[in-house]
Design a protein around this motif. Structure first.
Motif, short mmCIF file in Angstrom:
data_model
loop_
_atom_site.label_atom_id
_atom_site.label_comp_id
_atom_site.label_asym_id
_atom_site.label_seq_id
_atom_site.Cartn_x
_atom_site.Cartn_y
_atom_site.Cartn_z
N LEU A 8 0.88 -1.29 0.00
CA LEU A 8 -0.04 0.03 -0.01
C LEU A 8 0.96 1.26 0.03
O LEU A 8 0.56 2.13 -0.74
N VAL A 9 1.82 1.16 0.73
CA VAL A 9 2.69 2.34 0.80
C VAL A 9 3.45 2.59 -0.14
O VAL A 9 3.56 3.75 -0.88
N ASP A 10 3.92 1.86 -0.92
CA ASP A 10 4.70 1.75 -2.13
C ASP A 10 3.83 2.51 -3.28
O ASP A 10 4.08 3.19 -4.14
N ALA A 11 2.30 1.87 -3.54
CA ALA A 11 1.40 2.38 -4.42
C ALA A 11 0.94 3.90 -4.27
O ALA A 11 1.12 4.69 -5.06
N LEU A 12 0.86 4.04 -2.90
CA LEU A 12 0.50 5.51 -2.41
C LEU A 12 1.73 6.42 -2.85
O LEU A 12 1.22 7.75 -3.47
N SER A 13 2.89 6.34 -2.40
CA SER A 13 3.90 7.09 -2.79
C SER A 13 4.12 7.30 -4.20
O SER A 13 4.79 8.30 -4.62
N GLU A 14 4.03 6.33 -4.72
CA GLU A 14 4.12 6.20 -6.43
C GLU A 14 3.07 6.96 -7.05
O GLU A 14 3.44 7.80 -8.01
N ARG A 15 1.78 6.86 -6.61
CA ARG A 15 0.67 7.49 -7.51
C ARG A 15 0.34 8.88 -6.72
O ARG A 15 -0.26 9.49 -7.48
N GLY A 16 0.67 9.02 -5.52
CA GLY A 16 0.17 10.20 -4.85
C GLY A 16 -1.21 10.71 -4.69
O GLY A 16 -1.52 11.87 -4.39
N SER A 17 -2.01 9.54 -4.57
CA SER A 17 -3.20 9.65 -4.34
C SER A 17 -4.05 8.64 -3.93
O SER A 17 -3.37 7.30 -4.25
N VAL A 18 -4.93 8.64 -3.07
CA VAL A 18 -5.75 7.50 -2.68
C VAL A 18 -6.31 6.72 -3.92
O VAL A 18 -6.45 5.63 -4.05
N VAL A 19 -6.99 7.60 -4.78
CA VAL A 19 -7.77 7.18 -6.16
C VAL A 19 -6.35 6.39 -7.00
O VAL A 19 -6.99 5.34 -7.45
N GLY A 20 -5.37 6.84 -7.06
CA GLY A 20 -4.45 6.13 -7.99
C GLY A 20 -4.11 4.94 -7.31
O GLY A 20 -3.88 4.16 -7.99
N ALA A 21 -3.90 4.96 -5.85
CA ALA A 21 -3.48 3.74 -5.32
C ALA A 21 -4.35 2.53 -5.33
O ALA A 21 -4.06 1.39 -5.45
N THR A 28 -10.93 -0.97 -3.86
CA THR A 28 -11.82 0.28 -3.54
C THR A 28 -11.11 1.41 -2.85
O THR A 28 -10.15 1.19 -1.99
N GLN A 29 -11.30 2.70 -2.96
CA GLN A 29 -10.60 3.90 -2.07
C GLN A 29 -11.05 3.64 -0.59
O GLN A 29 -9.96 3.91 0.19
N PRO A 30 -11.95 3.26 -0.02
CA PRO A 30 -12.13 3.09 1.50
C PRO A 30 -11.50 1.90 1.99
O PRO A 30 -10.89 2.12 2.90
N VAL A 31 -11.07 0.81 0.97
CA VAL A 31 -10.05 -0.26 1.59
C VAL A 31 -8.90 0.41 1.62
O VAL A 31 -8.16 0.30 2.82
N GLU A 38 -4.82 2.01 9.32
CA GLU A 38 -4.32 0.81 10.47
C GLU A 38 -2.88 0.83 10.48
O GLU A 38 -2.28 0.82 11.68
N LEU A 39 -2.09 1.33 9.33
CA LEU A 39 -0.60 1.31 9.32
C LEU A 39 -0.26 2.35 9.97
O LEU A 39 0.68 2.26 11.11
N GLU A 40 -0.93 3.51 10.02
CA GLU A 40 -0.30 4.79 10.85
C GLU A 40 -0.84 4.45 12.37
O GLU A 40 -0.06 4.97 13.09
N ALA A 41 -1.93 3.87 12.68
CA ALA A 41 -1.90 3.39 14.09
C ALA A 41 -1.10 2.66 14.61
O ALA A 41 -0.49 2.52 15.60
N ILE A 42 -0.43 1.44 13.85
CA ILE A 42 0.60 0.56 13.97
C ILE A 42 1.90 1.34 14.44
O ILE A 42 2.43 1.20 15.51
N LEU A 43 2.22 2.29 13.57
CA LEU A 43 3.51 2.93 13.48
C LEU A 43 3.33 4.12 14.58
O LEU A 43 4.35 4.78 15.10
N GLY A 44 1.99 4.66 14.76
CA GLY A 44 1.98 5.80 15.80
C GLY A 44 2.43 7.27 15.06
O GLY A 44 2.70 8.21 16.07
N VAL A 45 2.55 7.38 13.70
CA VAL A 45 2.93 8.55 13.15
C VAL A 45 2.13 8.88 11.70
O VAL A 45 1.62 7.75 11.26
#
Length: 307
Positions: A8-21, A28-31, A38-45
């Motif tokens: 997910l992080v790879d796709a978000l950083s490459e595409r620059g948007s939730v829609v693109g990822a 879907t975008q909600p997923v 979930e990930l930000e809660a795990i990392l706390g940032v």
């Protein structure tokens, strides 16, 4: 933390948007939004800053993206390495290339490689230097071939193979193609094909124009696609600044007798330093070195002559 979070992080950083990822991951975008929370809660940032035009990685996001891509690359290489050990005659290598490597070095290296390893699969991906480096870091590309840039990041290694001059290229039927002498003044009035503004060659060309008291051509097309450049040169009176070897063996293109002093580059390969080369990648690297030596010596190459 799960593997899907890294993807997910790879796709978000490459595409620059939730829609693109979401489109890239076929979810879907909600997923995408839920998994990011979930990930930000795990990392706390917070990994990304949300804005009207998409998302931008925070300092934490940039750091985590680098690590995520390194892990994904290692997993990809591990699977392929096991497959190649199971069947040493097969395998697959992905080469990324941009303009300087796509016309001569890559085709000849593939011919050389396939004569020795006919069952080895090869995929060639074209892209900008920046996008290909991202793919290399993420393990989607095994080696990048083309013009070498600066020192780059710590996790990549650039190896020069030969030097190549940049020349002014036109179609063979261009009005200037029959001239024995051509000056910069003669080029005025003709449309140009230039590489993108983010490329090092474009920056060097603009410095060259400025050094001669000229503005960059306003009537221009910007592209790094060799097929597009070639067809435009053949069918129009456009002018392009290209690696000299592009026009050397093409009867429908001509290099004009004008010097671009200070504009040139080294062609080479870029590899990731944080992972072991697969047997398939090592085989392609060997072919690249062999063919590059022939190009540097001015030899046409035995494999190309026989093909």
């Amino acid at each position: 933390m799960k593997l899907r979070h890294l993807v997910l992080v790879d796709a978000l950083s490459e595409r620059g948007s939730v829609v693109g990822a979401a489109a890239a991951l076929h979810v879907t975008q909600p997923v995408v939004t839920r998994r990011l929370h979930e990930l930000e809660a795990i990392l706390g940032v917070a990994l990304y800053e949300r804005g009207p035009r998409g998302i931008t990685p925070t300092e934490f996001g940039l750091a985590f993206t680098d690590h995520a891509r390194a892990v994904l690359a290692q997993l990809t290489q591990a699977v392929r390495h096991v497959e190649e050990i199971a069947d040493a005659t097969r395998g697959h290598v992905v080469a990324g290339t941009h303009l300087a490597g796509s016309n001569l070095l890559i085709p000849r290296a593939i011919v050389h490689l396939k004569r020795r390893h006919p069952d080895l699969g090869v995929t060639v991906r074209e892209g900008t230097p920046e996008s290909l480096l991202i793919d290399l870091t993420a393990g989607r590309v095994d080696v990048v071939v083309g013009r070498l840039g600066g020192p780059g990041a710590e996790n990549i290694r650039r190896t020069p193979l030969y030097d190549e001059k940049i020349q002014i290229i036109t179609g063979a039927r261009h009005p200037l193609a029959v001239r024995e002498q051509v000056t910069l003044d003669d080029l005025e009035g003709y449309p140009w094909i230039l590489p993108g503004s983010e490329t090092r060659l474009r920056q060097e060309l603009e410095a060259y124009f400025a050094g001669h008291g000229l503005e960059p051509p306003r009537n221009r097309v910007e592209t790094t696609s060799f097929l597009t450049v070639r067809q435009l040169l053949i069918e129009t009176d456009m002018i392009a600044a290209l690696p000299g070897l592009i026009g050397a063996d093409d009867p429908r293109l001509t290099a004009l007798p004008i010097s671009l002093e200070g504009v040139g580059h080294s062609v080479g390969m870029t590899l990731a330093t944080d992972r072991r080369l697969s047997p398939a990648t090592q085989a392609l690297v060997t072919s690249l070195r062999t063919v590059a030596a022939e190009i540097a010596d001015g030899a046409p190459g035995d494999d190309v002559q026989k093909a």
